[in-house]
Motif scaffolding. Structure first.
Motif, PDB file in Angstrom:
ATOM      1  N   UNK A  98       0.836  -1.216   0.000  1.00  0.00           N
ATOM      2  CA  UNK A  98       0.000   0.000   0.000  1.00  0.00           C
ATOM      3  C   UNK A  98       0.868   1.261   0.000  1.00  0.00           C
ATOM      4  N   UNK A  99       1.960   1.237   0.759  1.00  0.00           N
ATOM      5  CA  UNK A  99       2.843   2.401   0.797  1.00  0.00           C
ATOM      6  C   UNK A  99       3.405   2.655  -0.596  1.00  0.00           C
ATOM      7  N   UNK A 123       9.060   8.727  15.474  1.00  0.00           N
ATOM      8  CA  UNK A 123       9.173   8.582  14.021  1.00  0.00           C
ATOM      9  C   UNK A 123       7.786   8.408  13.385  1.00  0.00           C
ATOM     10  N   UNK A 124       6.969   7.563  14.008  1.00  0.00           N
ATOM     11  CA  UNK A 124       5.621   7.319  13.473  1.00  0.00           C
ATOM     12  C   UNK A 124       4.788   8.601  13.521  1.00  0.00           C
ATOM     13  N   UNK A 125       4.930   9.366  14.603  1.00  0.00           N
ATOM     14  CA  UNK A 125       4.171  10.627  14.738  1.00  0.00           C
ATOM     15  C   UNK A 125       4.545  11.617  13.629  1.00  0.00           C
ATOM     16  N   UNK A 126       5.852  11.658  13.312  1.00  0.00           N
ATOM     17  CA  UNK A 126       6.298  12.585  12.260  1.00  0.00           C
ATOM     18  C   UNK A 126       5.682  12.162  10.925  1.00  0.00           C
ATOM     19  N   UNK A 127       5.609  10.862  10.672  1.00  0.00           N
ATOM     20  CA  UNK A 127       5.011  10.376   9.424  1.00  0.00           C
ATOM     21  C   UNK A 127       3.505  10.597   9.435  1.00  0.00           C
ATOM     22  N   UNK A 128       2.901  10.451  10.609  1.00  0.00           N
ATOM     23  CA  UNK A 128       1.454  10.665  10.749  1.00  0.00           C
ATOM     24  C   UNK A 128       1.105  12.122  10.389  1.00  0.00           C
ATOM     25  N   UNK A 129       1.944  13.041  10.881  1.00  0.00           N
ATOM     26  CA  UNK A 129       1.684  14.470  10.627  1.00  0.00           C
ATOM     27  C   UNK A 129       1.685  14.749   9.123  1.00  0.00           C
ATOM     28  N   UNK A 130       2.517  14.044   8.397  1.00  0.00           N
ATOM     29  CA  UNK A 130       2.655  14.309   6.963  1.00  0.00           C
ATOM     30  C   UNK A 130       1.721  13.448   6.104  1.00  0.00           C
ATOM     31  N   UNK A 131       1.495  12.219   6.545  1.00  0.00           N
ATOM     32  CA  UNK A 131       0.789  11.268   5.664  1.00  0.00           C
ATOM     33  C   UNK A 131      -0.523  10.742   6.220  1.00  0.00           C
ATOM     34  N   UNK A 132      -0.875  11.144   7.419  1.00  0.00           N
ATOM     35  CA  UNK A 132      -2.199  10.775   7.915  1.00  0.00           C
ATOM     36  C   UNK A 132      -2.236   9.588   8.855  1.00  0.00           C
ATOM     37  N   UNK A 133      -3.485   9.201   9.215  1.00  0.00           N
ATOM     38  CA  UNK A 133      -3.684   8.290  10.350  1.00  0.00           C
ATOM     39  C   UNK A 133      -3.199   6.859  10.139  1.00  0.00           C
ATOM     40  N   UNK A 134      -2.786   6.487   8.907  1.00  0.00           N
ATOM     41  CA  UNK A 134      -2.277   5.118   8.831  1.00  0.00           C
ATOM     42  C   UNK A 134      -0.980   4.969   9.621  1.00  0.00           C
ATOM     43  N   UNK A 135      -0.378   6.111   9.993  1.00  0.00           N
ATOM     44  CA  UNK A 135       0.840   6.055  10.811  1.00  0.00           C
ATOM     45  C   UNK A 135       0.568   6.336  12.296  1.00  0.00           C
ATOM     46  N   UNK A 136      -0.695   6.381  12.693  1.00  0.00           N
ATOM     47  CA  UNK A 136      -1.001   6.623  14.111  1.00  0.00           C
ATOM     48  C   UNK A 136      -0.590   5.399  14.932  1.00  0.00           C
ATOM     49  N   UNK A 137       0.252   5.603  15.950  1.00  0.00           N
ATOM     50  CA  UNK A 137       0.673   4.438  16.740  1.00  0.00           C
ATOM     51  C   UNK A 137      -0.466   3.905  17.607  1.00  0.00           C
TER      52      UNK A 137
END
Ligand SMILES: NC(=O)c1ccc[n+]([C@@H]2O[C@H](COP(=O)([O-])OP(=O)(O)OC[C@H]3O[C@@H](n4cnc5c(N)ncnc54)[C@H](O)[C@@H]3O)[C@@H](O)[C@H]2O)c1
Length: 734
Positions: A524-525, A698-712
């Motif tokens: 998916x990524x 790291x996941x939070x930084x990706x979440x900020x840019x790419x959305x909730x699929x990176x929410x821990x």
């Protein structure tokens, strides 16, 4: 020689030739431990001290010589280092660690320079530290049989040979060949080993000890080639024109194969390069320095933990339900003789079990058996099986459309079409034919086991056995426990998986189970990056640079693009629009429905597959991207993080949801099932070794840019708060 010796038998014959037979009590395989090293040193001392002893042959009293060092011992060294560092400081700890980690190297060198000839008589596996022992002997005789293999596989657990292996093979072989051998860590057959210069003689197994003794009797030299004055390594001096030629390609191969993710591979390069410029003793010291450093890297610690310790524990039945008698599986039914069913029949028959292979009609069942014929013929062509093996294997497989043939099966695995109605009909027919004790297993990849079991008359004997494709190559099998599955069904499934020499992990029933669910996050990524406009070649490279075996687009092509679209649509129909990613749907609809590209199976997917040529990224791919980013504007490090973090988050969610209940299974499953960057030790070890707090950041930084699929998920947030690790629960349970 002292009374305390238990791991070797030691005797001397009338000619004054000693025989040290390595035969550790209570073990099926010899393994190098500190006690073994102490005894080996005592043997060297005894041989030197006794003027009547001319020399010594080292052999094994077991079917194998030895698999090498006990890696738990190496992990223990790591813990000891941390303890000493806390108590006496880093310098003292490092000194102790360096000395302890070079114990093998010193004892082997002592043997090599003791002044009396030593010969190794080797039968069966002789790997890692054990082969380093053989390499330090002045003469090596290998048994000429199918089971004998030598090699230095340390790289596979993030290490490299630290007992003199890098120095000795680099002085026995051309440098390029030595590097290949050390990088690949392959097991080498006797004749090949002799041709490569790694052994002196190959002889019938019954004669190896006698040949080794004869070599000593005939005056075999006790001086290793590199200890003879003016010795020259086969590739000459490192700084000679010929010697220099090897290093640029060696560096290129290192980069291509490892993407700089494996410090041990770099240490091999450095150890050989520096060591070859020095006399043997200094070369060994250089190797030891790198070894002590590598042993403490998180890559080595993670790989040893997952690929040696956890895998060993799982394979020995750590997750098998206790109190269930070992199952007797003599005959297995396989229903559905298609792509998967034929593979399952093949691996089952190969393990010596009888197989009944059923399909809708005789022709379809025969076609499945013909596939088994093709697979074993391939093995024969590669020299890995004999014609007699093919005859015996095919004789064990009965192909038939008649369900009555299942009457004396202990286990049935169904691999019919992925359609609940077809499966329900098959479950009814199979259960009507099966004996009362038999277990029914489904190889479904997407249908929940608990749902399929609803039509079963004995749901406690209903389990999932989820294979990966191609069955004959993939080592992982997921054993799926449905809500009503009983312990005996799980135990039987695990016993069967073990019998076919695969690794079984126990997964609680859930959509996508474990491995597919995580790897879909990877694919998916890749889709998301395409839709963002990242150049396709960069996506693929970033996947491999992150440590994955293939890029996400390539992987998707192998699995089939239409299957992905079908699963998306089914998920949307069942769970609603919000459950799927609109970008993915748009991309796959365009590629599959508008362009007719299904993946490798119709030779047109994200790649083109020209007949007889190499696959190439489909040029039309960039045309269907909604926009295109300039390569200079793409942050490759972030792409790599996205790939690994997306999968690790999914693995953490499976723990949170109780789908995975043991971190060892997630780690082993992620590496064996979908090749999750092995240097991390697996999807959960990736988080554990980084530390949950750093991972969440790291996941939070990706979440900020790419959305909730990176929410821990909550379990990670909790661990980030209290410094917890996935393996803490395991330690408490131990
Ligand atoms: N292909 C994969 O990579 C993969 C991986 C893991 C699991 N699976 C699962 O394995 C199963 C089979 O997949 P496949 O790829 O081998 O499919 P396939 O189409 O190659 O084989 C299915 C076989 O089942 C037979 N069949 C259909 N209905 C039958 C019936 N009523 N009685 C007897 N035989 C019948 C068909 O004739 C065919 O030979 C599916 O459940 C699939 O989800 C597939």
């Amino acid at each position: 020689m002292t009374e305390a010796q238990t791991n070797f038998r030691f005797e001397t014959d009338a000619d004054g030739i000693a025989l040290a037979t390595w035969d550790m009590p209570g073990r099926s395989m010899n393994v190098i431990t500190m006690a073994v090293m102490d005894e080996l040193e005592a043997i060297v001392d005894a041989v030197v001290a006794d003027a009547n002893i001319k020399g010594c042959v080292v052999t094994s009293g077991k079917p194998n010589f030895s698999g090498g060092a006990d890696l738990t011992m190496l992990q223990g060294l790591g813990a000891e280092y941390e303890r000493l560092k806390a108590a006496d400081g880093e310098e003292a700890a490092m000194r102790h660690f360096f000395e302890a980690s070079r114990r093998l190297s010193l004892v082997f060198r002592k043997l090599e320079t003791c002044g009396k000839p030593f010969a190794a008589a080797v039968q069966g596996l002789c790997l890692g530290g054990a082969f380093e022992l053989a390499l330090s002997c002045h003469h090596r005789v290998l048994a000429d049989d199918d089971k004998t293999r030598v090699g230095l596989p340390e790289i596979k657990v993030g290490l490299f040979p630290g007992g003199g292996g890098t120095q000795r093979v680099a002085r026995l072989m051309q440098t390029g060949d030595a590097l290949q051998m050390l990088f690949k860590g392959e097991q080498i057959r006797p004749l090949a080993a002799r041709n490569m210069g790694l052994a002196h003689e190959v002889a019938p197994a019954a004669e190896i000890v006698e040949r080794a003794k004869a070599w000593i009797r005939d005056g075999g030299s006790a001086v290793a080639p590199w200890d003879v004055p003016k010795f020259k390594a086969p590739s000459g001096k490192v700084y000679s024109p010929a010697g220099m030629m090897i290093w640029p390609p060696a560096n290129a191969i290192y980069r291509r194969e490892t993407h700089d993710n494996y410090p041990a591979a770099k240490a091999i390069l450095a150890s050989v390069y520096e060591g070859l410029q020095l006399p043997m003793d200094l070369g060994l010291r250089v190797e030891s320095r790198y070894f002590a450093h590598i042993l403490r890297t998180k890559e080595a610690q993670a790989m040893i933990r997952t690929l040696f310790i956890s895998m060993g524990e799982i394979n020995k039945g750590a997750r098998r339900p206790k109190d269930v008698e070992p199952s007797k599986i003599g005959k297995v039914g396989v229903v559905g003789a298609g792509f998967m069913g034929a593979g399952i029949a093949y691996v089952t028959a190969q393990a010596g079990m009888e197989v009944v292979l059923i399909d809708r009609d005789q022709a379809a069942a025969d076609a499945g058996k013909a596939h088994c014929h093709k697979l074993i013929t391939g093995q024969i062509n590669r020299g890995k099986a004999k014609t007699a093996d093919r005859d015996a294997l095919l004789a064990r497989i009965t192909a038939t459309p008649d369900y009555a043939a299942l009457g004396d099966c202990d286990l049935v695995v169904e691999a019919v079409f992925e359609d609940p109605a077809v499966k329900a009909e098959v479950i009814g027919k199979v259960e009507a034919a099966l004996p009362a004790h038999a277990i029914f297993a489904s190889n479904t990849s997407t249908l929940p086991i608990s749902g399929l079991a609803k039509v079963s008359k004995r749901p406690e004997q209903f389990v999932g056995i989820h294979f990966f494709s191609p069955v004959e190559k993939m080592l992982l099998v997921e054993v799926i426990r449905g809500t009503q599955t009983g312990d005996r069904a799980v135990a039987t499934a695990l016993d069967y998986v073990r019998a076919i020499k695969k690794t079984g992990i126990v997964v609680n029933d859930a959509r996508g189970f474990f491995a597919n669910r995580c790897v879909l996050a990877y694919v998916k990524e890749g889709h998301k990056m395409l839709m963002e406009g990242v150049p396709p070649a960069m996506i693929e490279n970033a996947g491999r640079m992150a440590g994955m075996p293939v890029g996400p687009l390539s992987l998707n092509d192998e699995v089939a693009l239409d299957l992905g679209l079908k699963i998306l649509k089914a998920t949307e129909a069942q769970l609603g629009e919000a459950a799927i990613d609109p970008d993915q749907k748009r991309l796959l609809t365009e590629v599959v429905e508008n362009r007719g590209r299904l993946g490798r199976k119709n030779k047109r997917g994200f790649y083109d597959y020209p007949e007889g040529g190499q696959k190439k990224l489909w040029p039309g791919l960039s045309e269907i991207q909604p926009n295109r980013l300039d390569p200079d504007d793409v942050d490759v490090t972030e792409l790599k993080h996205r790939f690994l973090v997306a999968q690790a988050l999914e693995a953490a969610r499976t723990v949170q949801e109780g789908v995975i209940t043991d971190p060892r299974e997630a780690d082993v499953g992620s590496i064996l099932g979908f090749g999750f960057a092995p240097f991390t030790g697996g999807a959960l070890s990736y988080i554990d070794f980084m530390g949950a707090a750093a991972f969440v950041e790291l996941a939070r930084a990706l979440e900020a840019k790419h959305g909730p699929r990176f929410t821990p998920p909550d379990n990670l947030l909790q661990m980030a708060g209290n410094g917890g690790r996935f393996y803490d629960a395991l330690k408490r349970a131990a």
